[in-house]
Design a protein around this motif. Structure first.
Motif, PDB file in Angstrom:
ATOM      1  N   CYS A  44      32.536  90.409   1.086  1.00 25.29           N
ATOM      2  CA  CYS A  44      31.505  89.858   0.210  1.00 25.29           C
ATOM      3  C   CYS A  44      31.500  88.333   0.287  1.00 25.29           C
ATOM      4  O   CYS A  44      30.445  87.708   0.433  1.00 25.29           O
ATOM      5  CB  CYS A  44      31.755  90.318  -1.229  1.00 25.29           C
ATOM      6  N   ARG A  45      32.679  87.738   0.221  1.00 30.34           N
ATOM      7  CA  ARG A  45      32.785  86.267   0.320  1.00 30.34           C
ATOM      8  C   ARG A  45      32.267  85.783   1.681  1.00 30.34           C
ATOM      9  O   ARG A  45      31.553  84.785   1.762  1.00 30.34           O
ATOM     10  CB  ARG A  45      34.230  85.821   0.126  1.00 30.34           C
ATOM     11  N   THR A  46      32.625  86.500   2.732  1.00 22.81           N
ATOM     12  CA  THR A  46      32.182  86.129   4.077  1.00 22.81           C
ATOM     13  C   THR A  46      30.672  86.237   4.204  1.00 22.81           C
ATOM     14  O   THR A  46      30.031  85.367   4.799  1.00 22.81           O
ATOM     15  CB  THR A  46      32.870  87.034   5.124  1.00 22.81           C
ATOM     16  N   LEU A  47      30.099  87.277   3.642  1.00 21.84           N
ATOM     17  CA  LEU A  47      28.651  87.481   3.690  1.00 21.84           C
ATOM     18  C   LEU A  47      27.908  86.350   2.972  1.00 21.84           C
ATOM     19  O   LEU A  47      26.937  85.802   3.495  1.00 21.84           O
ATOM     20  CB  LEU A  47      28.295  88.833   3.079  1.00 21.84           C
ATOM     21  N   THR A  74      25.839  80.191  -7.355  1.00 18.92           N
ATOM     22  CA  THR A  74      24.830  81.089  -7.916  1.00 18.92           C
ATOM     23  C   THR A  74      24.944  82.476  -7.302  1.00 18.92           C
ATOM     24  O   THR A  74      24.889  83.490  -8.006  1.00 18.92           O
ATOM     25  CB  THR A  74      23.417  80.522  -7.694  1.00 18.92           C
ATOM     26  N   LEU A  75      25.099  82.542  -5.986  1.00 15.54           N
ATOM     27  CA  LEU A  75      25.219  83.834  -5.303  1.00 15.54           C
ATOM     28  C   LEU A  75      26.476  84.585  -5.737  1.00 15.54           C
ATOM     29  O   LEU A  75      26.443  85.802  -5.930  1.00 15.54           O
ATOM     30  CB  LEU A  75      25.191  83.641  -3.793  1.00 15.54           C
ATOM     31  N   HIS A  76      27.580  83.859  -5.900  1.00 16.95           N
ATOM     32  CA  HIS A  76      28.806  84.503  -6.368  1.00 16.95           C
ATOM     33  C   HIS A  76      28.626  85.033  -7.790  1.00 16.95           C
ATOM     34  O   HIS A  76      29.089  86.137  -8.112  1.00 16.95           O
ATOM     35  CB  HIS A  76      29.992  83.543  -6.293  1.00 16.95           C
ATOM     36  N   MET A  77      27.953  84.283  -8.640  1.00 17.95           N
ATOM     37  CA  MET A  77      27.709  84.738 -10.006  1.00 17.95           C
ATOM     38  C   MET A  77      26.789  85.967 -10.019  1.00 17.95           C
ATOM     39  O   MET A  77      27.049  86.932 -10.741  1.00 17.95           O
ATOM     40  CB  MET A  77      27.102  83.614 -10.855  1.00 17.95           C
ATOM     41  N   LEU A  78      25.718  85.925  -9.238  1.00 20.41           N
ATOM     42  CA  LEU A  78      24.812  87.072  -9.163  1.00 20.41           C
ATOM     43  C   LEU A  78      25.541  88.317  -8.655  1.00 20.41           C
ATOM     44  O   LEU A  78      25.397  89.406  -9.221  1.00 20.41           O
ATOM     45  CB  LEU A  78      23.627  86.766  -8.247  1.00 20.41           C
ATOM     46  N   ALA A  79      26.310  88.164  -7.589  1.00 18.59           N
ATOM     47  CA  ALA A  79      27.035  89.304  -7.017  1.00 18.59           C
ATOM     48  C   ALA A  79      28.070  89.852  -8.007  1.00 18.59           C
ATOM     49  O   ALA A  79      28.193  91.066  -8.192  1.00 18.59           O
ATOM     50  CB  ALA A  79      27.704  88.904  -5.709  1.00 18.59           C
ATOM     51  N   GLY A  80      28.796  88.956  -8.649  1.00 23.23           N
ATOM     52  CA  GLY A  80      29.798  89.376  -9.627  1.00 23.23           C
ATOM     53  C   GLY A  80      29.178  90.106 -10.801  1.00 23.23           C
ATOM     54  O   GLY A  80      29.690  91.133 -11.261  1.00 23.23           O
ATOM     55  N   ASN A  81      28.059  89.592 -11.279  1.00 22.23           N
ATOM     56  CA  ASN A  81      27.393  90.241 -12.408  1.00 22.23           C
ATOM     57  C   ASN A  81      26.737  91.564 -12.000  1.00 22.23           C
ATOM     58  O   ASN A  81      26.662  92.494 -12.809  1.00 22.23           O
ATOM     59  CB  ASN A  81      26.394  89.301 -13.057  1.00 22.23           C
ATOM     60  N   ASP A  95      26.819  94.184  -3.411  1.00 22.63           N
ATOM     61  CA  ASP A  95      26.539  93.226  -4.484  1.00 22.63           C
ATOM     62  C   ASP A  95      26.063  91.894  -3.898  1.00 22.63           C
ATOM     63  O   ASP A  95      25.147  91.268  -4.429  1.00 22.63           O
ATOM     64  CB  ASP A  95      27.783  93.006  -5.343  1.00 22.63           C
ATOM     65  N   ALA A  96      26.677  91.492  -2.794  1.00 21.32           N
ATOM     66  CA  ALA A  96      26.259  90.254  -2.131  1.00 21.32           C
ATOM     67  C   ALA A  96      24.850  90.392  -1.566  1.00 21.32           C
ATOM     68  O   ALA A  96      24.042  89.465  -1.667  1.00 21.32           O
ATOM     69  CB  ALA A  96      27.242  89.888  -1.016  1.00 21.32           C
ATOM     70  N   VAL A  97      24.532  91.544  -0.999  1.00 18.84           N
ATOM     71  CA  VAL A  97      23.198  91.769  -0.433  1.00 18.84           C
ATOM     72  C   VAL A  97      22.131  91.696  -1.527  1.00 18.84           C
ATOM     73  O   VAL A  97      21.098  91.056  -1.361  1.00 18.84           O
ATOM     74  CB  VAL A  97      23.135  93.121   0.319  1.00 18.84           C
ATOM     75  N   VAL A  98      22.391  92.331  -2.668  1.00 18.91           N
ATOM     76  CA  VAL A  98      21.449  92.277  -3.784  1.00 18.91           C
ATOM     77  C   VAL A  98      21.298  90.840  -4.277  1.00 18.91           C
ATOM     78  O   VAL A  98      20.184  90.367  -4.525  1.00 18.91           O
ATOM     79  CB  VAL A  98      21.893  93.219  -4.932  1.00 18.91           C
ATOM     80  N   ALA A  99      22.419  90.131  -4.401  1.00 21.34           N
ATOM     81  CA  ALA A  99      22.377  88.739  -4.856  1.00 21.34           C
ATOM     82  C   ALA A  99      21.565  87.874  -3.891  1.00 21.34           C
ATOM     83  O   ALA A  99      20.733  87.065  -4.311  1.00 21.34           O
ATOM     84  CB  ALA A  99      23.797  88.193  -4.992  1.00 21.34           C
ATOM     85  N   ILE A 100      21.784  88.042  -2.599  1.00 22.83           N
ATOM     86  CA  ILE A 100      21.059  87.257  -1.594  1.00 22.83           C
ATOM     87  C   ILE A 100      19.572  87.567  -1.639  1.00 22.83           C
ATOM     88  O   ILE A 100      18.731  86.666  -1.579  1.00 22.83           O
ATOM     89  CB  ILE A 100      21.650  87.495  -0.189  1.00 22.83           C
ATOM     90  N   LYS A 101      19.220  88.824  -1.794  1.00 18.67           N
ATOM     91  CA  LYS A 101      17.804  89.197  -1.856  1.00 18.67           C
ATOM     92  C   LYS A 101      17.130  88.577  -3.077  1.00 18.67           C
ATOM     93  O   LYS A 101      16.055  87.988  -2.969  1.00 18.67           O
ATOM     94  CB  LYS A 101      17.634  90.711  -1.878  1.00 18.67           C
ATOM     95  N   LEU A 102      17.755  88.687  -4.240  1.00 20.03           N
ATOM     96  CA  LEU A 102      17.185  88.094  -5.451  1.00 20.03           C
ATOM     97  C   LEU A 102      17.089  86.574  -5.327  1.00 20.03           C
ATOM     98  O   LEU A 102      16.092  85.962  -5.717  1.00 20.03           O
ATOM     99  CB  LEU A 102      18.022  88.460  -6.676  1.00 20.03           C
TER     100      LEU A 102
END
Length: 124
Positions: A44-47, A74-81, A95-102
């Motif tokens: 996730c961190r790498t992505l 912001t991306l880490h917060m979105l993915a974590g949430n 979670d990272a993919v969803v965060a990146i898309k949003l």
């Protein structure tokens, strides 16, 4: 009646749809989700790091708007949430993919440019 107004991209809900989950249940669910401590999977961190680096390069080379300085945070917060909302303590690639898309949809909404070629949905 429920449905989607395609002309304006609006979701139309009737009284029954708005009562799907009682308010106390939502409050309890969010209280439970908010106390979960999450750990980030290395993938996730790498992505997220890869997206930020690639997005900066593409945006710089194409002249399409800048990536905000707090993008990684912001991306880490979105993915974590997103993981918390799914009641998981591990933040995964999904979670990272969803965060990146949003995030990319939000950038498109403000800059009218997407490095991923995304067009924002009406939920933003």
């Amino acid at each position: 009646s429920s449905g989607i107004n395609a002309e304006y991209g609006e979701c139309i809900l009737d009284e029954q749809d708005t009562q799907m989950l009682p308010s106390p249940d939502i409050t309890a669910y969010l209280a439970l989700a908010s106390i979960i401590d999450v750990e980030f999977d290395s993938g996730c961190r790498t992505l997220i790091a890869g997206y930020c680096q690639a997005s900066k390069s593409v945006r710089y080379g194409s002249g399409g708007g800048e990536l905000p300085l707090n993008a990684s945070y912001t991306l880490h917060m979105l993915a974590g949430n997103h993981a918390k909302i799914n009641l998981r303590n591990q933040v995964l690639d999904v979670d990272a993919v969803v965060a990146i898309k949003l995030f990319e949809e939000a950038l498109f909404s403000s800059q009218r440019y997407s490095t991923l070629g995304l067009i924002p949905n009406t939920h933003i």
